[in-house]
Motif scaffolding. Structure first.
Motif, PDB file in Angstrom:
ATOM      1  N   ILE A  50      -4.826  76.730  84.617  1.00 47.27           N
ATOM      2  CA  ILE A  50      -5.186  75.932  83.451  1.00 47.27           C
ATOM      3  C   ILE A  50      -4.372  74.650  83.542  1.00 47.27           C
ATOM      4  O   ILE A  50      -3.135  74.681  83.576  1.00 47.27           O
ATOM      5  N   ILE A  51      -5.069  73.526  83.596  1.00 48.47           N
ATOM      6  CA  ILE A  51      -4.407  72.229  83.747  1.00 48.47           C
ATOM      7  C   ILE A  51      -4.772  71.349  82.563  1.00 48.47           C
ATOM      8  O   ILE A  51      -5.954  71.168  82.263  1.00 48.47           O
ATOM      9  N   ASN A  52      -3.768  70.823  81.899  1.00 48.56           N
ATOM     10  CA  ASN A  52      -4.025  69.965  80.735  1.00 48.56           C
ATOM     11  C   ASN A  52      -2.847  69.018  80.533  1.00 48.56           C
ATOM     12  O   ASN A  52      -1.876  69.022  81.311  1.00 48.56           O
ATOM     13  N   ASP A  53      -2.909  68.209  79.473  1.00 49.23           N
ATOM     14  CA  ASP A  53      -1.788  67.328  79.181  1.00 49.23           C
ATOM     15  C   ASP A  53      -0.659  68.145  78.553  1.00 49.23           C
ATOM     16  O   ASP A  53      -0.734  69.363  78.456  1.00 49.23           O
ATOM     17  N   GLN A  54       0.392  67.474  78.095  1.00 52.40           N
ATOM     18  CA  GLN A  54       1.591  68.178  77.638  1.00 52.40           C
ATOM     19  C   GLN A  54       1.538  68.515  76.152  1.00 52.40           C
ATOM     20  O   GLN A  54       2.501  68.304  75.421  1.00 52.40           O
ATOM     21  N   ASP A  55       0.448  69.094  75.713  1.00 52.29           N
ATOM     22  CA  ASP A  55       0.296  69.470  74.313  1.00 52.29           C
ATOM     23  C   ASP A  55       1.099  70.734  74.030  1.00 52.29           C
ATOM     24  O   ASP A  55       0.919  71.761  74.681  1.00 52.29           O
ATOM     25  N   ILE A  58      -0.884  74.026  73.242  1.00 58.72           N
ATOM     26  CA  ILE A  58      -1.478  74.681  74.405  1.00 58.72           C
ATOM     27  C   ILE A  58      -0.405  75.384  75.226  1.00 58.72           C
ATOM     28  O   ILE A  58      -0.625  76.480  75.761  1.00 58.72           O
ATOM     29  N   ILE A  59       0.778  74.775  75.317  1.00 59.32           N
ATOM     30  CA  ILE A  59       1.881  75.392  76.052  1.00 59.32           C
ATOM     31  C   ILE A  59       2.190  76.778  75.500  1.00 59.32           C
ATOM     32  O   ILE A  59       2.429  77.727  76.244  1.00 59.32           O
ATOM     33  N   ASN A  60       2.161  76.909  74.185  1.00 59.56           N
ATOM     34  CA  ASN A  60       2.454  78.194  73.550  1.00 59.56           C
ATOM     35  C   ASN A  60       1.262  79.145  73.567  1.00 59.56           C
ATOM     36  O   ASN A  60       1.442  80.367  73.621  1.00 59.56           O
ATOM     37  N   ALA A  61       0.055  78.584  73.522  1.00 59.69           N
ATOM     38  CA  ALA A  61      -1.142  79.423  73.404  1.00 59.69           C
ATOM     39  C   ALA A  61      -1.556  80.064  74.728  1.00 59.69           C
ATOM     40  O   ALA A  61      -2.065  81.184  74.732  1.00 59.69           O
ATOM     41  N   VAL A  62      -1.355  79.379  75.835  1.00 58.59           N
ATOM     42  CA  VAL A  62      -1.820  79.895  77.131  1.00 58.59           C
ATOM     43  C   VAL A  62      -1.248  81.275  77.437  1.00 58.59           C
ATOM     44  O   VAL A  62      -1.997  82.223  77.704  1.00 58.59           O
ATOM     45  N   PRO A  63       0.083  81.468  77.421  1.00 61.44           N
ATOM     46  CA  PRO A  63       0.607  82.802  77.754  1.00 61.44           C
ATOM     47  C   PRO A  63       0.334  83.851  76.683  1.00 61.44           C
ATOM     48  O   PRO A  63       0.446  85.046  76.946  1.00 61.44           O
ATOM     49  N   ALA A  64      -0.014  83.411  75.473  1.00 60.03           N
ATOM     50  CA  ALA A  64      -0.334  84.364  74.413  1.00 60.03           C
ATOM     51  C   ALA A  64      -1.689  85.024  74.635  1.00 60.03           C
ATOM     52  O   ALA A  64      -1.946  86.110  74.118  1.00 60.03           O
ATOM     53  N   VAL A  65      -2.564  84.370  75.414  1.00 57.00           N
ATOM     54  CA  VAL A  65      -3.922  84.886  75.650  1.00 57.00           C
ATOM     55  C   VAL A  65      -4.122  85.302  77.102  1.00 57.00           C
ATOM     56  O   VAL A  65      -4.658  86.373  77.382  1.00 57.00           O
ATOM     57  N   PHE A  66      -3.695  84.453  78.022  1.00 63.42           N
ATOM     58  CA  PHE A  66      -3.935  84.710  79.436  1.00 63.42           C
ATOM     59  C   PHE A  66      -2.711  85.362  80.072  1.00 63.42           C
ATOM     60  O   PHE A  66      -1.588  84.896  79.888  1.00 63.42           O
ATOM     61  N   LYS A  67      -2.925  86.409  80.831  1.00 67.22           N
ATOM     62  CA  LYS A  67      -1.834  87.138  81.463  1.00 67.22           C
ATOM     63  C   LYS A  67      -1.665  86.783  82.940  1.00 67.22           C
ATOM     64  O   LYS A  67      -0.608  87.045  83.518  1.00 67.22           O
ATOM     65  N   LYS A  68      -2.688  86.221  83.556  1.00 67.86           N
ATOM     66  CA  LYS A  68      -2.642  85.928  84.987  1.00 67.86           C
ATOM     67  C   LYS A  68      -2.750  84.437  85.300  1.00 67.86           C
ATOM     68  O   LYS A  68      -2.266  83.984  86.331  1.00 67.86           O
ATOM     69  N   ARG A  70      -2.183  80.586  85.704  1.00 65.36           N
ATOM     70  CA  ARG A  70      -0.982  79.760  85.840  1.00 65.36           C
ATOM     71  C   ARG A  70      -1.225  78.416  85.154  1.00 65.36           C
ATOM     72  O   ARG A  70      -2.230  77.758  85.385  1.00 65.36           O
ATOM     73  N   HIS A  71      -0.284  78.017  84.319  1.00 64.72           N
ATOM     74  CA  HIS A  71      -0.437  76.807  83.524  1.00 64.72           C
ATOM     75  C   HIS A  71       0.311  75.657  84.195  1.00 64.72           C
ATOM     76  O   HIS A  71       1.489  75.769  84.527  1.00 64.72           O
ATOM     77  N   ARG A  72      -0.372  74.531  84.361  1.00 70.00           N
ATOM     78  CA  ARG A  72       0.228  73.344  84.957  1.00 70.00           C
ATOM     79  C   ARG A  72      -0.143  72.110  84.150  1.00 70.00           C
ATOM     80  O   ARG A  72      -1.228  72.034  83.568  1.00 70.00           O
ATOM     81  N   PHE A  73       0.774  71.135  84.127  1.00 66.23           N
ATOM     82  CA  PHE A  73       0.482  69.865  83.470  1.00 66.23           C
ATOM     83  C   PHE A  73      -0.353  68.982  84.399  1.00 66.23           C
ATOM     84  O   PHE A  73      -0.198  69.027  85.619  1.00 66.23           O
ATOM     85  N   CYS A  74      -1.213  68.180  83.807  1.00 66.24           N
ATOM     86  CA  CYS A  74      -2.047  67.274  84.578  1.00 66.24           C
ATOM     87  C   CYS A  74      -1.222  66.046  84.975  1.00 66.24           C
ATOM     88  O   CYS A  74      -0.777  65.268  84.127  1.00 66.24           O
ATOM     89  N   MET A  75      -1.015  65.890  86.278  1.00 67.56           N
ATOM     90  CA  MET A  75      -0.197  64.777  86.753  1.00 67.56           C
ATOM     91  C   MET A  75      -0.840  63.427  86.447  1.00 67.56           C
ATOM     92  O   MET A  75      -0.150  62.438  86.220  1.00 67.56           O
ATOM     93  N   TRP A  76      -2.162  63.388  86.408  1.00 67.47           N
ATOM     94  CA  TRP A  76      -2.840  62.126  86.102  1.00 67.47           C
ATOM     95  C   TRP A  76      -2.484  61.663  84.694  1.00 67.47           C
ATOM     96  O   TRP A  76      -2.215  60.479  84.467  1.00 67.47           O
ATOM     97  N   HIS A  77      -2.474  62.592  83.731  1.00 63.68           N
ATOM     98  CA  HIS A  77      -2.111  62.244  82.362  1.00 63.68           C
ATOM     99  C   HIS A  77      -0.671  61.736  82.276  1.00 63.68           C
ATOM    100  O   HIS A  77      -0.356  60.832  81.511  1.00 63.68           O
ATOM    101  N   ILE A  78       0.198  62.357  83.057  1.00 59.77           N
ATOM    102  CA  ILE A  78       1.606  61.955  83.036  1.00 59.77           C
ATOM    103  C   ILE A  78       1.788  60.582  83.676  1.00 59.77           C
ATOM    104  O   ILE A  78       2.434  59.692  83.107  1.00 59.77           O
ATOM    105  N   MET A  79       1.210  60.406  84.860  1.00 59.91           N
ATOM    106  CA  MET A  79       1.455  59.174  85.614  1.00 59.91           C
ATOM    107  C   MET A  79       0.815  57.948  84.980  1.00 59.91           C
ATOM    108  O   MET A  79       1.291  56.832  85.172  1.00 59.91           O
TER     109      MET A  79
END
Length: 219
Positions: A50-55, A58-68, A70-79
């Protein structure tokens, strides 16, 4: 209302929309609900990433629902924020952007090399005090910690032995410590074996039988 599409890549490496949702709020509960509905629509199959901006929600919600997944920040949004956060002058009048891009987008750098090259660029352009750059660099570790903490609070590892002590351990340990504990138990169980067995002599009286006889005599 916020429009949130679930977009991925198909077998032809083209963008594909798996689904979308309308949200009243962008908070933890809203994202948890959205992810639950998405997981249900996908027949329970989780995405690999799951790739998204630094919200934060979402950071808290991903591990609460998905167990497998992997959550990553979108480098394009950061850069794309670099010029605004660092300053247009340094980005336009120096080679800072190209130097930073060479570090960030390199696929060949090992973690230690990345840290060394990042530090060189930051030092050369005297950006040690830039909070945005410092926070994003530190976020590499802090994001992982947040995920692990959230996973420990919102999911339960599988127990293997069905014992009371294992059920207790899974509640008090973090996932990583519990898995280490579980491996030690499995190793101990596998390492135990019967080295030999001597059957009792039929003529001998066992301690248990002797104790029973003493009780009978006392009665």
């Amino acid at each position: 209302m916020k429009f949130a599409p679930f977009t991925g890549i198909d077998n032809h490496k083209k963008s594909i929309t798996f689904g979308c949702v309308l949200l009243d709020h962008e908070d933890d509960d809203s994202f948890i609900w959205a992810f639950q509905q998405f997981l249900k629509a996908m027949g329970g199959k989780e995405p690999n990433f799951i790739i998204n901006d630094q919200d934060a929600g979402i950071i808290n919600a991903v591990p609460a629902v998905f167990k497998k997944a992997r959550h990553r920040f979108c480098m394009w949004h950061i850069m794309k924020k670099v010029t605004d956060k660092v300053g247009s002058t340094i980005c336009k009048e120096t080679d800072f952007l190209s130097r930073l891009n060479n570090v960030v987008w390199s696929e060949d750098l090992e973690p230690e090399e990345f840290e060394e090259n990042w530090a060189k660029v930051i030092s050369e352009f005297s950006l040690e005090e830039n909070k945005w750059l410092t926070d994003n660099f530190a976020e590499r570790d802090q994001h992982n910690l947040k995920l692990l903490e959230a996973q420990s609070h919102n999911s339960m590892p599988e127990t293997l032995f069905g014992s009371n002590w294992e059920a207790h351990a899974v509640k008090v340990y973090t996932h990583e410590v519990f898995f280490d504990f579980q491996e030690e138990v499995k190793f101990s169980v596998n390492a135990c074996s019967v080295s030999g067995y001597t059957p009792p002599d039929p003529g001998d009286t066992s301690e248990e039988e002797e104790a029973e006889e003493e009780v009978e005599n006392e009665e």
